[in-house]
Design an enzyme around this catalytic site. Structure first.
Site, mmCIF file in Angstrom:
data_model
loop_
_atom_site.group_PDB
_atom_site.id
_atom_site.type_symbol
_atom_site.label_atom_id
_atom_site.label_comp_id
_atom_site.label_asym_id
_atom_site.label_seq_id
_atom_site.Cartn_x
_atom_site.Cartn_y
_atom_site.Cartn_z
ATOM 1 N N GLY A 1 0.819 -1.214 0.000
ATOM 2 C CA GLY A 1 0.000 0.000 0.000
ATOM 3 C C GLY A 1 0.848 1.256 0.000
ATOM 4 C CB ILE B 1 5.323 8.440 -9.595
ATOM 5 C CG1 ILE B 1 5.761 8.321 -8.129
ATOM 6 C CG2 ILE B 1 3.810 8.586 -9.699
ATOM 7 C CD1 ILE B 1 5.541 9.559 -7.296
ATOM 8 C CB ALA C 1 9.722 15.455 -8.130
ATOM 9 C CE LYS D 1 9.930 18.107 -11.907
ATOM 10 N NZ LYS D 1 10.213 16.668 -11.828
ATOM 11 N N PRO E 1 13.085 22.413 -18.769
ATOM 12 C CG PRO E 1 12.610 24.111 -20.327
ATOM 13 C CD PRO E 1 13.677 23.100 -19.925
ATOM 14 C CB ALA F 1 3.462 1.040 -6.655
#
Ligand SMILES: Cc1cc2nc3c(=O)[nH]c(=O)nc-3n(C[C@H](O)[C@H](O)[C@H](O)COP(=O)(O)OP(=O)(O)OC[C@H]3O[C@@H](n4cnc5c(N)ncnc54)[C@H](O)[C@@H]3O)c2cc1C
Length: 521
Positions: free
Chosen positions: A21, A355, A59, A87, A105, A24
């Site tokens: 948990g 992520i 991030a 971000k 960027p 992911a």
């Protein structure tokens, strides 16, 4: 000729067990409970509070917006609940040479003219002695440099529409937010430490996991989100791990949050040190920091000292050491177990990709969702796609090390001189000749990302693409000047990121005084 009918099967997967948990596990549970819970299917998440999560991973890259959109997550609520910030890119400090600073960027550089890539026109202008800095031609970079933010409006003609963005957020709050969502959608959480994995004697498939106390959780499909250990994919199935540390030798990180000193910047910072680099991720309520380093070149205590000496605000917790080995599981999907997150592999967080790899794995599994008797063809297709994206990310991260001119430490000399994968060598050579970048398949990092890192780290092509000569130099220079002025002026009119978050009702501590009115920089 009689038409063949699609067969209706009773071979459907009814029980999906998510093991773990962390980020992911709850991402998977939220996605599968939303799209695969047809009333009969059950999504069970097994996690152990005693073991806990890795607790970092704050991030992201812009693709996360499509994951949130898929789950109908309102952006302002999401930012408020996770103490999130915007971000606009990553600022790299000391990478090409000590003292260098550049931003990678999100979003494009300038506008292509007559089908000629903007960066080629810029390279020609630069060869003529003009052009300034390429990042002057990025709306996201212009806003980031001033600490400001604006949400792009679809179809708007303003340069703000060129802003592309991702988020920083508190990893624990993100998992908790997704957990609430998943449970509302019907996912069931089962607390407990898994002590044994049971397999079918014939097929070798996993049939159940056994919790402390003897309780069995049975399933048809298991998503291994158990973190670095890979409880099912490795401990039980012994799938094997492909070690990439000869290319990416970082193997430790020390993480430590600090208090905010000022209004949060809308970008991540990655500062290179003697044998690694340090992240700085500004959230609404604190800043996440961590020093990623290579233990062959630096001791833990020195890495910790560097981190503590360089963070900006008061320390909010003790530094925490995390060990890892860069690489990927030989097969992300084996038998009836699909690994997601750290159990499927890990590449250091320099470009904040882990992520996204979870998100990508979930989307891929949606596209290849199996029956109970899993087709090896579909499973192989999944594994092929996962390998492709991992290798893409690996190559892009290696570029940051290979493309250095630093020779001040043994570490930097060794990464500068190392052999690199043939796939990256080819890309670097194509760039070196005429500044060309070719995106293969559905490669994650696109042209502007390669341009940003190559130029940011002083890797110049020998020539610009001759096609750029087909356009009149002076007219191009004029058009470029207009673009630059447009980005700069637009950025100056945007609110600071904190002002933006507050006015959008996305700031969690709305009653507190502003960290700073922070508009001007
Ligand atoms: C130093 C570092 C920095 C990072 N920074 C970023 C970043 O900036 N951006 C990014 O995208 N990613 C980043 N990542 C990666 C990111 O943290 C992970 O991809 C993400 O958190 C997913 O982790 P996970 O859920 O796979 O594992 P974990 O968070 O470790 O969760 C594992 C889960 O499995 C459970 N579990 C384990 N064993 C058992 C058991 N026996 N019984 C029951 N439950 C069990 C645990 O309780 C836990 O719930 C970073 C990673 C590291 C190491």
């Amino acid at each position: 000729m009689s038409a063949r009918k699609v067969i209706v099967t009773n071979n459907r997967i009814d029980r999906i067990v998510v093991v773990g948990g962390g980020t992911a596990g709850w991402m998977a549970a939220a996605a599968f409970s939303r799209y695969f819970d047809n009333g009969r299917r059950r999504i069970i998440v097994v996690e152990s509070d005693a073991i806990g999560t890795v607790g970092v991973g704050e991030a992201t890259i812009p693709a996360i917006k499509s994951f949130n959109a898929m789950l109908d997550i309102p952006e302002n609520e999401f930012l408020r609940e996770t103490r999130g910030t915007f971000k606009l890119g990553i600022e790299f400090v000391n990478w090409g040479r000590q003292g260098d600073r550049y931003i990678h960027p999100f979003g494009a550089f300038g506008t292509d003219l007559h089908g000629i890539p903007f960066h080629q026109l810029w390279l020609r202008e630069h060869a003529r002695g003009g052009g300034g800095n390429i990042t002057d031609f990025s709306m996201s970079a212009a806003a980031a440099a001033l600490g400001r933010f604006g949400r792009p409006a679809a179809g708007a003609r303003s340069p703000v529409s060129e802003i592309n963005y991702a988020f920083h957020f508190d990893a624990t709050l993100y998992a908790a937010y997704l957990r609430r969502l998943a449970e509302r959608q019907g996912a069931i959480r089962q607390e407990g430490r898994i002590v044994k994995v049971h397999r079918d004697g014939e097929s070798g498939d996993v049939t159940s996991v056994e919790l402390e106390g003897g309780r069995l959780v049975e399933g048809d499909l298991f998503l291994d989100c158990s973190g670095f250990r890979g409880l099912l994919i490795e401990d039980a199935l012994e799938t094997g791990y492909e070690d990439w540390s000869h290319w990416l030798p970082m193997d430790r990180a020390i993480a430590m949050p600090t208090a905010n000193r000022s209004s949060p910047d809308p970008f991540t910072r990655a500062t290179a040190h003697a044998a690694g680099w340090q992240w700085r991720i500004p959230l609404q309520h604190r800043t996440g920091n961590g020093h990623v380093f290579c233990s062959a070149f630096m001791q833990d205590d020195e890495a910790e000292r560097i981190l503590r000496d360089t963070v900006e605000g008061d320390e909010l917790a003790d530094p925490r050491l995390i060990r890892f080995t860069t690489g990927m599981r030989r097969k992300a999907w084996s038998h009836n177990v699909v690994s997601l997150g750290l159990s499927s592999g890990f590449i250091e967080p320099l470009e904040s990709t882990s992520i996204h790899l979870v998100q990508n794995g979930i989307a891929r599994l949606f596209g290849l969702f199996p029956e109970k008797d899993i087709s090896p063809v579909e499973r192989d297709e999944y594994n092929r796609g996962v390998r492709e994206i991992y290798e893409d990310v690996r190559d892009f991260i290696i570029l940051h090390y290979k493309a250095t001119q630093r020779d001040d430490t043994e570490f930097w000399r060794s990464v500068r001189d190392m052999d690199i994968p043939a796939s990256l060598a080819r890309k670097m050579e194509l760039w070196r000749l005429h500044g060309r970048v070719f995106r293969e398949n559905a490669e994650l990092f696109t042209l502007p990302s390669w341009v940003a890192v190559m130029l940011g780290q002083n890797v110049w092509p020998e020539h610009y693409d001759p096609i750029a000569d087909t356009l009149d130099e002076n007219r191009v220079a004029q058009a470029m000047e207009q673009m630059r002025a447009g980005y700069r002026q637009t950025a100056q009119q945007l609110p600071s990121q904190e002002q933006f978050l507050r006015s959008a009702n996305a700031w969690a501590m709305a009653d507190e005084m502003p960290l700073s009115m922070g508009a001007a920089r």
